[in-house]
Design a protein around this motif. Structure first.
Motif, PDB file in Angstrom:
ATOM      1  N   GLU A 149       0.847  -1.182   0.000  1.00 13.28           N
ATOM      2  CA  GLU A 149       0.000   0.000   0.000  1.00 13.28           C
ATOM      3  C   GLU A 149       0.891   1.243   0.000  1.00 13.28           C
ATOM      4  O   GLU A 149       2.040   1.179   0.421  1.00 13.28           O
ATOM      5  N   ILE A 150       0.367   2.358  -0.444  1.00 15.65           N
ATOM      6  CA  ILE A 150       1.124   3.597  -0.538  1.00 15.65           C
ATOM      7  C   ILE A 150       0.731   4.518   0.619  1.00 15.65           C
ATOM      8  O   ILE A 150      -0.456   4.775   0.839  1.00 15.65           O
ATOM      9  N   SER A 151       1.713   4.995   1.346  1.00 17.43           N
ATOM     10  CA  SER A 151       1.458   5.938   2.426  1.00 17.43           C
ATOM     11  C   SER A 151       2.488   7.053   2.367  1.00 17.43           C
ATOM     12  O   SER A 151       3.457   6.982   1.601  1.00 17.43           O
TER      13      SER A 151
ATOM     14  N   GLY B 107      -7.296   7.336   6.372  1.00 17.25           N
ATOM     15  CA  GLY B 107      -6.223   8.102   5.764  1.00 17.25           C
ATOM     16  C   GLY B 107      -4.843   7.513   5.929  1.00 17.25           C
ATOM     17  O   GLY B 107      -3.845   8.148   5.559  1.00 17.25           O
ATOM     18  N   SER B 108      -4.746   6.308   6.469  1.00 21.08           N
ATOM     19  CA  SER B 108      -3.433   5.736   6.775  1.00 21.08           C
ATOM     20  C   SER B 108      -2.662   5.292   5.548  1.00 21.08           C
ATOM     21  O   SER B 108      -1.429   5.290   5.548  1.00 21.08           O
ATOM     22  N   SER B 109      -3.366   4.904   4.476  1.00 26.19           N
ATOM     23  CA  SER B 109      -2.682   4.434   3.272  1.00 26.19           C
ATOM     24  C   SER B 109      -3.663   4.371   2.114  1.00 26.19           C
ATOM     25  O   SER B 109      -4.880   4.456   2.288  1.00 26.19           O
ATOM     26  N   TRP B 110      -3.085   4.195   0.942  1.00 26.85           N
ATOM     27  CA  TRP B 110      -3.840   4.053  -0.311  1.00 26.85           C
ATOM     28  C   TRP B 110      -3.690   2.613  -0.770  1.00 26.85           C
ATOM     29  O   TRP B 110      -2.584   2.087  -0.863  1.00 26.85           O
TER      30      TRP B 110
ATOM     31  N   ALA C 238     -17.170  -2.443  13.785  1.00 27.46           N
ATOM     32  CA  ALA C 238     -16.309  -1.642  12.921  1.00 27.46           C
ATOM     33  C   ALA C 238     -17.051  -1.276  11.642  1.00 27.46           C
ATOM     34  O   ALA C 238     -17.902  -2.019  11.171  1.00 27.46           O
ATOM     35  N   GLY C 239     -16.706  -0.133  11.091  1.00 26.49           N
ATOM     36  CA  GLY C 239     -17.266   0.291   9.820  1.00 26.49           C
ATOM     37  C   GLY C 239     -16.380  -0.162   8.677  1.00 26.49           C
ATOM     38  O   GLY C 239     -15.354  -0.824   8.881  1.00 26.49           O
ATOM     39  N   PRO C 240     -16.740   0.168   7.439  1.00 27.53           N
ATOM     40  CA  PRO C 240     -15.948  -0.233   6.285  1.00 27.53           C
ATOM     41  C   PRO C 240     -14.590   0.467   6.277  1.00 27.53           C
ATOM     42  O   PRO C 240     -14.414   1.530   6.868  1.00 27.53           O
ATOM     43  N   ALA C 241     -13.623  -0.134   5.585  1.00 27.18           N
ATOM     44  CA  ALA C 241     -12.283   0.433   5.528  1.00 27.18           C
ATOM     45  C   ALA C 241     -12.211   1.640   4.597  1.00 27.18           C
ATOM     46  O   ALA C 241     -11.318   2.474   4.739  1.00 27.18           O
ATOM     47  N   PHE C 242     -13.162   1.729   3.649  1.00 29.75           N
ATOM     48  CA  PHE C 242     -13.104   2.811   2.666  1.00 29.75           C
ATOM     49  C   PHE C 242     -14.251   3.784   2.854  1.00 29.75           C
ATOM     50  O   PHE C 242     -15.309   3.414   3.325  1.00 29.75           O
TER      51      PHE C 242
END
Length: 428
Positions: free
Chosen positions: A86-88, A118-121, A424-428
């Protein structure tokens, strides 16, 4: 009488077995096949190659002279990166990433989206092995200044040691309200790796409903469910983005798996040993009461909340490999609905119709009449809940899809990541 065995054909040539011996009336048959439908992209991902979160640049669109570049991860020049990368980025003095553009060496853009925190793409599909990529990241500092950074990195060659995985969800199917998302692994995921793996298992529901993952003790399965049964009409989209994810035992995830399925009407089956009856509810209204015969004392039925895992209008129970010769037989069965791996089914049993509603004579199954078996078979979906109470044996964890056989607090205790109150909610 089937043993607790879950050996079966997993798409992708994965075969899993277990050896816990439990009583059941059915044969020790293969599991339903896993989904491996060739979809590697995140079903919820956008077609854009940039992050889904954008922040307008209030400057001219170029970094200000005093805005230092942000630090991109993977670092520039990094080699041998997993295809799950992943990109951060780290913005000097703090701030928020607003855009990520990832391109392969051939200039082709890679689709993806930013995690909600917002931790990574996250790329929408696994990166290619042995390929060079360039990530260009834009962020906004706390003072409003624009920061940019670029990194070129190379992914690793395809590893030789991989871990098998599967997903019990078929793209486009409709399931009952108790259908858990079931991920399976062979060999099991070590405890120290489960948090990293869980971060790559994405579930989204429409309408939105909170949920959580729960790992079985040996790490071979993880279930995802909501605090309550799914709302009828829910769409569930799942991506197990595990291709190339590194584990501490030197193995790597084998493939990405994804599926989108629907939840149908609400139907529940409740069996009471005291009355030897099954009450069938549709949308919370009682629609029929059926006489049943459960497992006799030497081969009791399991008490607990189970889920219909597969349905076979006609099948053969072959239990000739049972250690107890009294429990060996070969019998043709109609309207069979599996509810445990140990061989317990709901099925038509014309030979016990005379005692149904009065006496338990089965090898652990829920016997109903031929007419009731046909009617029930026509009403149910895989994923419908079945609750049995009052028998001599409690349902063992993992003997079937046992995600609902525990309270919500017990369920979230099995998560490898913290779960907020309510889920927990969705990651996106």
């Amino acid at each position: 009488m089937g043993r607790f065995a879950r050996a079966g054909a997993m798409v992708g040539a994965l075969v899993l077995t277990a050896s816990l011996a439990l009583t059941g009336c059915g044969d020790d048959q293969k599991k339903p096949a896993f989904v491996a439908n060739g979809q590697s992209a995140d079903p919820s991902a956008t077609a854009s190659a940039t992050a889904s979160v954008t922040t307008p640049d209030t400057t001219s669109g170029s970094p200000q002279p005093d805005a230092p570049p942000l630090r991109v991860s993977p670092a520039d020049g990094a080699k041998g990166r997993p295809v799950s990368t992943e990109i951060s980025a780290e913005i000097p003095g703090g701030g928020k990433v607003s855009e990520v553009v990832l391109t392969a060496a051939n200039g082709k853009a890679v689709a993806g989206r930013m995690r909600r925190d917002g931790s990574s793409w996250v790329p929408s599909a696994p990166l290619k092995y042995g390929t060079r990529y360039t990530a260009t990241v834009t962020g906004t500092g706390t003072g409003g200044q624009t920061h940019r950074g670029t990194s070129t990195f190379t992914t690793m060659a395809k590893p030789k040691s991989m871990i098998g995985s599967g997903l019990y969800l078929f793209d486009g199917n409709t399931y009952g309200v108790a259908m858990p998302v079931v991920a399976e692994f062979s060999p099991g995921i070590p405890k120290k790796d489960r948090a990293a793996v869980q971060r790559r298992m994405f579930v989204q529901t429409d309408p939105p409903q909170p949920g959580a993952w729960h790992w079985v003790d040996n790490g071979t399965q993880a279930y995802y469910r909501a605090p309550e049964y799914w709302k009828p009409g829910t769409t569930i989209s799942v991506r197990l983005a595990l291709a190339g994810i590194p584990l501490s035992n030197g193995r790597y995830g084998n493939v990405d798996r994804s599926a989108t399925a629907k939840i149908g009407r609400k139907l529940e089956m409740k069996v009471d040993n005291a009355t030897k009856q099954m009450s069938v509810y549709e949308n919370d209204a009682l629609i029929r009461t059926l006489k049943v015969s459960l497992g006799k004392k030497s081969t009791p039925s399991s008490s607990g909340t189970m889920v219909v895992m597969e349905k076979k209008e006609h099948t053969v129970f072959d239990t000739r490999d049972e250690p107890d010769p009294r429990n060996r037989y070969v019998t043709e069965i109609d309207f069979a609905q599996r509810i445990t791996w140990g061989g317990e089914y709901i099925h038509a049993a014309p030979w016990s119709e005379g005692v149904q509603g009065r006496q338990n004579v089965s090898h652990g199954c829920v016997n109903v009449s031929m007419a009731n078996g046909r009617w029930l078979f026509g009403k149910t979906l895989v994923g419908d809940p079945v609750t049995v109470k009052g028998t001599e044996q409690r349902l063992a964890p993992g003997n079937g899809w046992t995600a609902w056989n525990m309270s919500w607090s017990q369920f979230v205790a099995g998560s490898a990541l913290p779960v907020p109150d309510g889920g927990a909610g969705p990651a996106f």
